[in-house]
Design an enzyme around this catalytic site. Sequence first.
Site, PDB file in Angstrom:
ATOM      1  N   TYR A  80     -26.216  12.818   3.000  1.00 11.15           N
ATOM      2  CA  TYR A  80     -25.021  12.382   3.698  1.00 11.15           C
ATOM      3  C   TYR A  80     -24.368  13.090   4.088  1.00 11.15           C
ATOM      4  O   TYR A  80     -23.950  14.087   5.135  1.00 11.15           O
ATOM      5  CB  TYR A  80     -25.756  11.320   4.122  1.00 11.15           C
ATOM      6  CG  TYR A  80     -24.525  10.454   4.750  1.00 11.15           C
ATOM      7  CD1 TYR A  80     -24.326  11.196   6.262  1.00 11.15           C
ATOM      8  CD2 TYR A  80     -24.297   9.824   4.923  1.00 11.15           C
ATOM      9  CE1 TYR A  80     -23.833  10.998   7.217  1.00 11.15           C
ATOM     10  CE2 TYR A  80     -23.095   8.699   5.501  1.00 11.15           C
ATOM     11  CZ  TYR A  80     -23.604   8.965   7.210  1.00 11.15           C
ATOM     12  OH  TYR A  80     -22.755   8.744   8.187  1.00 11.15           O
ATOM     13  N   TYR A  81     -23.906  13.916   3.086  1.00  8.38           N
ATOM     14  CA  TYR A  81     -22.207  13.918   2.924  1.00  8.38           C
ATOM     15  C   TYR A  81     -22.183  15.278   2.376  1.00  8.38           C
ATOM     16  O   TYR A  81     -21.378  16.145   2.952  1.00  8.38           O
ATOM     17  CB  TYR A  81     -21.777  13.254   1.943  1.00  8.38           C
ATOM     18  CG  TYR A  81     -21.301  11.527   1.939  1.00  8.38           C
ATOM     19  CD1 TYR A  81     -21.322  11.046   2.446  1.00  8.38           C
ATOM     20  CD2 TYR A  81     -20.213  11.090   0.942  1.00  8.38           C
ATOM     21  CE1 TYR A  81     -21.273   9.609   3.112  1.00  8.38           C
ATOM     22  CE2 TYR A  81     -19.463   9.947   0.685  1.00  8.38           C
ATOM     23  CZ  TYR A  81     -20.046   9.038   1.857  1.00  8.38           C
ATOM     24  OH  TYR A  81     -19.900   7.837   2.241  1.00  8.38           O
ATOM     25  N   HIS A  87     -12.466  11.806  12.021  1.00  6.96           N
ATOM     26  CA  HIS A  87     -11.501  10.961  10.878  1.00  6.96           C
ATOM     27  C   HIS A  87     -10.495  10.382  11.712  1.00  6.96           C
ATOM     28  O   HIS A  87      -9.260  10.406  11.060  1.00  6.96           O
ATOM     29  CB  HIS A  87     -11.507  11.470   9.633  1.00  6.96           C
ATOM     30  CG  HIS A  87     -12.143  10.686   8.206  1.00  6.96           C
ATOM     31  ND1 HIS A  87     -13.727  10.994   8.759  1.00  6.96           N
ATOM     32  CD2 HIS A  87     -11.911   9.955   7.741  1.00  6.96           C
ATOM     33  CE1 HIS A  87     -14.509  10.368   7.571  1.00  6.96           C
ATOM     34  NE2 HIS A  87     -13.020   9.476   7.005  1.00  6.96           N
ATOM     35  N   ASN A 110     -14.349   4.725   9.661  1.00  9.99           N
ATOM     36  CA  ASN A 110     -14.697   6.645  10.578  1.00  9.99           C
ATOM     37  C   ASN A 110     -15.897   6.057   9.803  1.00  9.99           C
ATOM     38  O   ASN A 110     -16.602   6.379  10.885  1.00  9.99           O
ATOM     39  CB  ASN A 110     -14.071   7.617   9.910  1.00  9.99           C
ATOM     40  CG  ASN A 110     -12.517   7.551  10.182  1.00  9.99           C
ATOM     41  OD1 ASN A 110     -11.961   7.435  11.007  1.00  9.99           O
ATOM     42  ND2 ASN A 110     -11.776   6.701   9.223  1.00  9.99           N
ATOM     43  N   GLY A 111     -16.954   6.166   8.268  1.00  6.60           N
ATOM     44  CA  GLY A 111     -17.897   5.413   8.436  1.00  6.60           C
ATOM     45  C   GLY A 111     -18.785   5.348   9.414  1.00  6.60           C
ATOM     46  O   GLY A 111     -19.976   5.038  10.084  1.00  6.60           O
ATOM     47  N   ARG A 112     -18.138   3.609   9.660  1.00  9.32           N
ATOM     48  CA  ARG A 112     -19.016   2.450   9.882  1.00  9.32           C
ATOM     49  C   ARG A 112     -18.794   2.584  11.301  1.00  9.32           C
ATOM     50  O   ARG A 112     -19.593   2.918  12.615  1.00  9.32           O
ATOM     51  CB  ARG A 112     -18.353   0.984   9.584  1.00  9.32           C
ATOM     52  CG  ARG A 112     -18.959   0.618   8.127  1.00  9.32           C
ATOM     53  CD  ARG A 112     -18.286   0.094   7.575  1.00  9.32           C
ATOM     54  NE  ARG A 112     -16.455   0.031   7.732  1.00  9.32           N
ATOM     55  CZ  ARG A 112     -15.594  -0.884   7.399  1.00  9.32           C
ATOM     56  NH1 ARG A 112     -15.885  -2.116   6.939  1.00  9.32           N
ATOM     57  NH2 ARG A 112     -14.669  -0.064   6.709  1.00  9.32           N
ATOM     58  N   ILE A 113     -17.333   2.865  12.309  1.00  7.35           N
ATOM     59  CA  ILE A 113     -17.809   3.223  13.531  1.00  7.35           C
ATOM     60  C   ILE A 113     -18.272   4.204  14.291  1.00  7.35           C
ATOM     61  O   ILE A 113     -19.069   4.268  15.070  1.00  7.35           O
ATOM     62  CB  ILE A 113     -16.447   3.434  14.001  1.00  7.35           C
ATOM     63  CG1 ILE A 113     -15.235   2.235  13.309  1.00  7.35           C
ATOM     64  CG2 ILE A 113     -16.338   4.141  15.461  1.00  7.35           C
ATOM     65  CD1 ILE A 113     -15.661   0.825  14.729  1.00  7.35           C
ATOM     66  N   GLU A 169     -20.104   2.388   2.357  1.00  4.30           N
ATOM     67  CA  GLU A 169     -18.706   2.545   2.073  1.00  4.30           C
ATOM     68  C   GLU A 169     -18.311   1.295   0.899  1.00  4.30           C
ATOM     69  O   GLU A 169     -17.280   1.368   0.421  1.00  4.30           O
ATOM     70  CB  GLU A 169     -17.721   2.759   3.318  1.00  4.30           C
ATOM     71  CG  GLU A 169     -17.939   1.189   4.124  1.00  4.30           C
ATOM     72  CD  GLU A 169     -17.214  -0.234   3.452  1.00  4.30           C
ATOM     73  OE1 GLU A 169     -15.813   0.843   2.980  1.00  4.30           O
ATOM     74  OE2 GLU A 169     -17.325  -1.255   3.839  1.00  4.30           O
TER      75      GLU A 169
HETATM   76  N1  LIG Z   1     -17.561  16.316   3.824  1.00  2.00           N
HETATM   77  C1  LIG Z   1     -17.287  15.244   5.510  1.00  2.00           C
HETATM   78  N2  LIG Z   1     -17.001  16.008   6.345  1.00  2.00           N
HETATM   79  C2  LIG Z   1     -16.588  13.976   7.336  1.00  2.00           C
HETATM   80  N3  LIG Z   1     -17.334  13.868   6.696  1.00  2.00           N
HETATM   81  C3  LIG Z   1     -17.530  12.921   5.947  1.00  2.00           C
HETATM   82  C4  LIG Z   1     -18.009  13.990   4.883  1.00  2.00           C
HETATM   83  N4  LIG Z   1     -18.547  13.455   4.177  1.00  2.00           N
HETATM   84  C5  LIG Z   1     -18.752  11.775   4.184  1.00  2.00           C
HETATM   85  N5  LIG Z   1     -18.239  11.832   5.474  1.00  2.00           N
HETATM   86  C6  LIG Z   1     -18.308  10.717   6.738  1.00  2.00           C
HETATM   87  O1  LIG Z   1     -17.084   9.539   6.094  1.00  2.00           O
HETATM   88  C7  LIG Z   1     -17.274   8.266   5.485  1.00  2.00           C
HETATM   89  C8  LIG Z   1     -16.868   7.693   5.351  1.00  2.00           C
HETATM   90  O2  LIG Z   1     -15.299   8.049   5.119  1.00  2.00           O
HETATM   91  P1  LIG Z   1     -13.554   6.914   4.313  1.00  2.00           P
HETATM   92  O3  LIG Z   1     -13.704   7.649   2.641  1.00  2.00           O
HETATM   93  O4  LIG Z   1     -12.598   8.011   4.841  1.00  2.00           O
HETATM   94  O5  LIG Z   1     -13.521   6.071   4.739  1.00  2.00           O
HETATM   95  P2  LIG Z   1     -13.543   4.541   5.735  1.00  2.00           P
HETATM   96  O6  LIG Z   1     -12.619   6.081   6.776  1.00  2.00           O
HETATM   97  O7  LIG Z   1     -12.679   3.944   5.072  1.00  2.00           O
HETATM   98  O8  LIG Z   1     -14.872   4.889   6.136  1.00  2.00           O
HETATM   99  P3  LIG Z   1     -15.550   3.604   6.249  1.00  2.00           P
HETATM  100  O9  LIG Z   1     -14.910   2.279   5.847  1.00  2.00           O
HETATM  101  O10 LIG Z   1     -16.327   2.835   6.773  1.00  2.00           O
HETATM  102  O11 LIG Z   1     -16.531   3.888   5.550  1.00  2.00           O
HETATM  103  C9  LIG Z   1     -18.808   8.545   5.866  1.00  2.00           C
HETATM  104  O12 LIG Z   1     -19.562   7.282   5.741  1.00  2.00           O
HETATM  105  C10 LIG Z   1     -19.405   9.673   6.347  1.00  2.00           C
HETATM  106  O13 LIG Z   1     -19.961   8.957   7.794  1.00  2.00           O
END
Ligand SMILES: Nc1ncnc2c1ncn2[C@@H]1O[C@H](COP(=O)(O)OP(=O)(O)OP(=O)(O)O)[C@@H](O)[C@H]1O
Length: 406
Positions: free
Chosen positions: A272-273, A230, A236-239, A92
């Site tokens: 991954y994405y 989300h 969300n990514g880390r959790i 992230e």
């Molecule tokens: N197309 C997608 N659909 C669902 N989830 C996705 C998709 N692409 C990426 N992700 C997930 O969303 C995370 C990133 O979300 P976001 O950019 O909103 O950051 P965040 O919620 O701030 O989380 P963090 O700060 O931990 O990365 C990615 O690490 C991955 O797990």
Amino acid sequence: MNRDAFTADAPGELVSIRLPSRRPGGPWEEDWSFIPHPLPPDWEFPAQLWPLLAAAKERVGVLEGLSRLLPDPTVLLRPLVAREAVLSSKIEGTHVTPRELLLFELEGGPDDPDDAVEGESERRNARRETANLAGVLRVAAERGGRPLGLADLRGMHAALMAGVRGSDRHPGRFRTVQVSLGRDRKFIPPPPERLSDCLDAFGAYLTMSPRFQDPLVDAFLVHYQFEAIHPFEDGNGRIGRLLLALCFVQWGALTRPCLYLSPYFERFQQEYYDRLLAVSARGDWGGWIEYCLSGVVESADDTVRRCERLLAVRADFTRRVAAANGGARLVAVVDGLFESPFVRVAGLADRHGVHYNTALGDCRRLVDLGILEEVADLKPRTFRSPDLFHIAYDLTEPDGLVYTGT
Ligand SMILES: Nc1ncnc2c1ncn2[C@@H]1O[C@H](COP(=O)(O)OP(=O)(O)OP(=O)(O)O)[C@@H](O)[C@H]1O
């Protein structure tokens, strides 16, 4: 979000929403958000993936056997958690090296020369965030296979965000605003008013039995679902990746959380994405699960290799200390290196209730035994075990290529 990319096989519903303009002062923009159907999906595990699932289960079995043999799980878990924290944060965009994390954890922030270069508050905040994640992972590792619920996720989020900068963190609270992923809004999760329905079904699935198919497969379905919902404004990514590691334990694939996939996800981040998006857009569960199972094979192999080398180093250090007639304290100092390969002389003195000069003497003896070396340019005086650091913490790819400095 590109509505045309979503087919009739998409496992959810598209609803129209309005979002603030991406240009300052611009008009509201019409867009679409995706609301995933509750788990389990209407999907059969395909026969062609059985061999890969069998390979993944075999590797996890080897990892499980090795982790059960460990006299002290810290030997394995501590470095795994640190690597997971560093690489999950890197995904992230928070770049903190294992060395920075370990030094930060030692005293809540060292006089590291890097600070002067990069701007202290930025670096400290990044280190705090990564250290928070390492702390959450360690606490989570203690919970064993107790069932997880939404309240646990909120608690982990609160701990992750404690004391870090940013107005959009809302520690421990589910979001009340619309979020979108990426500058180009490639994926837009459910609107806030639909969140509680999604989360109720998700929370129920987490505690439901019997499970879908196989614990590994199920954990990857849950990771997808969490990310598609989300639920938080940030983190969300880390959790979600932490939840994945805990699901392996909760549903019996492992008895300890020792399988972490962030190193793999980070190596193949675009895939991954793309794989997550392909599930939402066209129900491509097979592609997602295949990608994840390959990650299990790679990650479990890498962990087993590191663990075997750690155990060999431990036996070697024990031999060296015994041959030099090292006393019980020296043995304890060496054991402590498996918790953190960095030691501060003052911290060591406190820990063992001895004078500073006695602790310094212990460090020097361990330098003579080839176990420690002094870290140049660091104050207060710090030593480290280069062998342990490289085996356990180096961000080295499984094929041996170092892809970031330490
Ligand atoms: N197309 C997608 N659909 C669902 N989830 C996705 C998709 N692409 C990426 N992700 C997930 O969303 C995370 C990133 O979300 P976001 O950019 O909103 O950051 P965040 O919620 O701030 O989380 P963090 O700060 O931990 O990365 C990615 O690490 C991955 O797990």
